[in-house]
Design an enzyme around this catalytic site. Structure first.
Site, PDB file in Angstrom:
ATOM      1  N   GLU A  99       0.826  -1.212   0.000  1.00 12.50           N
ATOM      2  CA  GLU A  99       0.000   0.000   0.000  1.00 12.50           C
ATOM      3  C   GLU A  99       0.858   1.259   0.000  1.00 12.50           C
ATOM      4  OE1 GLU A  99      -2.691  -0.163   3.351  1.00 12.50           O
ATOM      5  OE2 GLU A  99      -1.191  -1.022   4.659  1.00 12.50           O
ATOM      6  N   CYS A 114      -7.118  -6.069  -1.419  1.00 11.97           N
ATOM      7  CA  CYS A 114      -8.160  -5.955  -0.398  1.00 11.97           C
ATOM      8  C   CYS A 114      -8.631  -4.515  -0.206  1.00 11.97           C
ATOM      9  CB  CYS A 114      -7.679  -6.548   0.930  1.00 11.97           C
ATOM     10  SG  CYS A 114      -6.183  -5.773   1.546  1.00 11.97           S
TER      11      CYS A 114
END
Ligand code: PEP
Ligand code: MG
Length: 567
Positions: free
Chosen positions: A429, A500
């Site tokens: 991320e 996700c």
């Protein structure tokens, strides 16, 4: 007549309106003055009102799960706030008003401060404080909740639905929600999405246009509300209702089928959960596993830190509920927009770039080791994937693995069972991690791409800031190129890669994600059906072509609708 608001939870429904007009329960009491000798008794009444409201919340929390339980727990903390109590006591003491007026004024003063803040999330919390004060007023005045009138399936229309009311809604009686105020991050919106109830928020002048019992239709995907639709409007609504019914049946028929493209490429579809109870929704929706269990919700909205035992029980519950399907459990991701008062963290100028997630855990090994032990013990109950958030370089990954290996060795030495089907991976991320994914891949079992953060860090566009929302673009070629690179590097080292972030649950993104090489997509359970259909409707060849075109700066196919703003 058609009104426009903001689509907050997808779906369409039509039914009689139940209009909740704003309560003014304290207005008749405003005039009353408490005699000086009655002040101690009034103080006692206030304390009792607060205690009874706390009790009612405790009972409600026991019956709730997921976001509803989290919101109500936050309300309990607000109710116990000494500032609220002191302000209300001050009102009784100085202005000699009854307890219900005092708590109402104290709540309003705090709400006004929150409403004036820049942060849109904190601004939305003003509604929670007003709600909390209103709950105490209701106890003190013995007034019934306006939702007591809900006895037949209805569309709830309100200025702003109080979060505690939304949390108590019976999904069997609520066809849809429409409110005048609130944004897509309001609790009404979050709860409606989690309950699968179509919702429109921010539809101005709604209450002036709708009477109790009138027919109202709500389209939560496009933010539309129709009042007494007739003629062409009614035909349009009925067409949408028929299409929605067919869609629901189609999605239900896909529930137990795998997501396979027309040319036989298989993608795993998993669910994101934040609370052990959510795993039931995941199983109901046909998830093949949990792709992200956000453990921080176990730590938030409380005054202390959960013990190893408490954590073990929560992780074990999710692993067992998933009945042998893999469960990715993310270690603590506190910091950024998620606060943990019990840790007494220092305020940071740029919390999203600060001591967040794994950075915090490495600074607080006591906290981290406890969580790792709980996770390792829970792994004995089913396939477990431990995942570290916010990794930006190799050193952090290695430091975390050192602690994990030490705790594993200790447990084994103590004779405690640790699972054998255990993988350790990281979230991708941070752009630096994406760019060095070739260096990280040999040291992990898997990657899971967290686009919520990856997009904000890549494009320098705060995910919480409406002012730069137009720059926060999931389909930006820079984001897509990073995702592609991560997939290639993972596969070159024989590792699987999932996603996700919210992008994984967007059906319009599914094709490009397949084309970029994702092996697994994890999302809110409610999105599993539409994403599965999108995967089944494409082929790997077409998906790869689309990915190449978008990475080169091209637009989504003309037939594809723009990404929906809601989940
Ligand atoms: C993400 O960043 O995409 C993610 C899934 O993590 P969170 O939204 O909890 O930061
Ligand atoms: Mg994140």
């Amino acid at each position: 007549m058609q009104l426009q608001g903001i689509g907050a939870a997808r779906g369409i429904a039509m039914g009689p309106a139940l209009v909740l007009r704003a309560e003014a329960p304290t207005s008749s009491n405003e005039e009353q003055s408490v005699a000086p000798e009655a002040i101690p008794a009034e103080m006692e009444r206030l304390a009792q009102g607060l205690a009874q409201a706390q009790e009612a919340l405790t009972a409600l929390i026991a019956r709730s799960e997921g976001p509803a339980a989290e919101i109500l727990t936050a309300h309990q903390i607000m109710l116990g706030d000494p500032e609220l109590l002191a302000a209300a006591q001050q009102e009784i003491q100085s202005n000699r008003v009854p307890a219900e007026v005092a708590i109402s004024r104290a709540g309003e003063a705090i709400a006004q401060v929150l409403a004036g803040l820049d942060d849109p999330y904190l601004r939305e919390r003003a509604a929670d404080v007003r709600d909390v004060a209103r709950q105490v007023v209701r106890v003190l005045t013995k007034a019934a909740s306006p939702l007591a009138a809900l006895r037949r399936p209805s569309v709830i229309v309100a200025s702003d639905l109080a979060p505690s009311e939304t949390a108590q809604l019976d999904p069997a009686l609520v066809l849809a929600l429409a409110t005048e105020t609130g944004g897509p991050t309001s609790h009404t919106a979050i709860l409606a999405r989690s309950l699968g109830i179509p919702a429109v928020v921010g539809a101005a002048n709604l209450l002036g246009q709708i009477e109790d019992g009138q027919m109202v239709a709500v389209d939560g995907s496009k933010g539309r509300v129709w009042v007494q639709p007739g003629g062409e409007e009614l035909e349009q609504v009925e067409g949408l209702l028929r299409a929605a019914k067919l869609e629901a049946e189609e999605l239900k028929s896909l529930r137990n089928l795998p997501a396979i493209t027309r040319d036989g490429h298989r993608v795993e579809l998993a669910a994101n959960v934040g609370h052990p109870g959510d795993s039931h929704a995941a199983m109901e929706a046909g998830a093949e596993g949990v792709g992200l269990y956000r453990t921080e919700f176990l730590f938030m909205n409380r005054g202390d830190v959960p013990t190893e035992e408490e954590q073990f029980e929560a992780y074990k519950a999710v692993i067992q509920a998933m009945g042998g399907r893999p469960v990715v459990i993310r270690t603590l991701d506190i910091g950024g927009d998620k606060e943990l008062p019990a840790l007494g963290l220092e305020k940071e100028a740029n919390p999203f770039l600060g001591v967040r997630a794994l950075r915090l855990c490495l600074r607080r090994p006591d906290l981290f080791r406890t969580q790792l032990r709980a996770l390792l013990r829970a792994s004995a109950f089913g396939p477990t994937r431990i995942m570290y958030p916010m990794v930006s370089g190799l050193d952090e990954l290695r430091a975390a693995n050192t602690l994990l290996n030490e705790e594993r060795a200790k447990l084994i030495a103590e004779g405690v069972a640790v699972g054998t089907d255990l993988q350790v991976g990281i979230m991708i991320e941070v752009p630096s991690a994406a760019l060095i994914s070739d260096l990280l891949a040999p040291e992990v079992d898997f990657f899971s791409i967290g686009t919520n953060d990856l997009i904000q860090y890549t494009l320098a566009a705060d995910r919480m800031n409406d002012g730069v929302a137009h720059l926060y673009q999931p389909f930006h070629p820079a984001v897509l190129r990073l995702i592609k690179h991560v997939c290639q590097m993972a596969h070159a080292h024989g590792k699987w890669v999932g996603m996700c972030g919210e992008m994984a649950g967007d059906p319009t993104a599914a094709e490009v994600l397949v084309g970029l090489g994702l092996d697994e997509l994890s999302m809110a359970p409610a999105s599993l059906g539409v994403v599965k259909r999108a995967v089944c409707n494409t082929s790997l060849t077409e998906a790869k072509k689309l990915a190449l075109r978008l990475m080169a700066g091209g637009a989504l196919t003309p037939s594809a609708s723009p990404p929906a703003p809601v989940g």
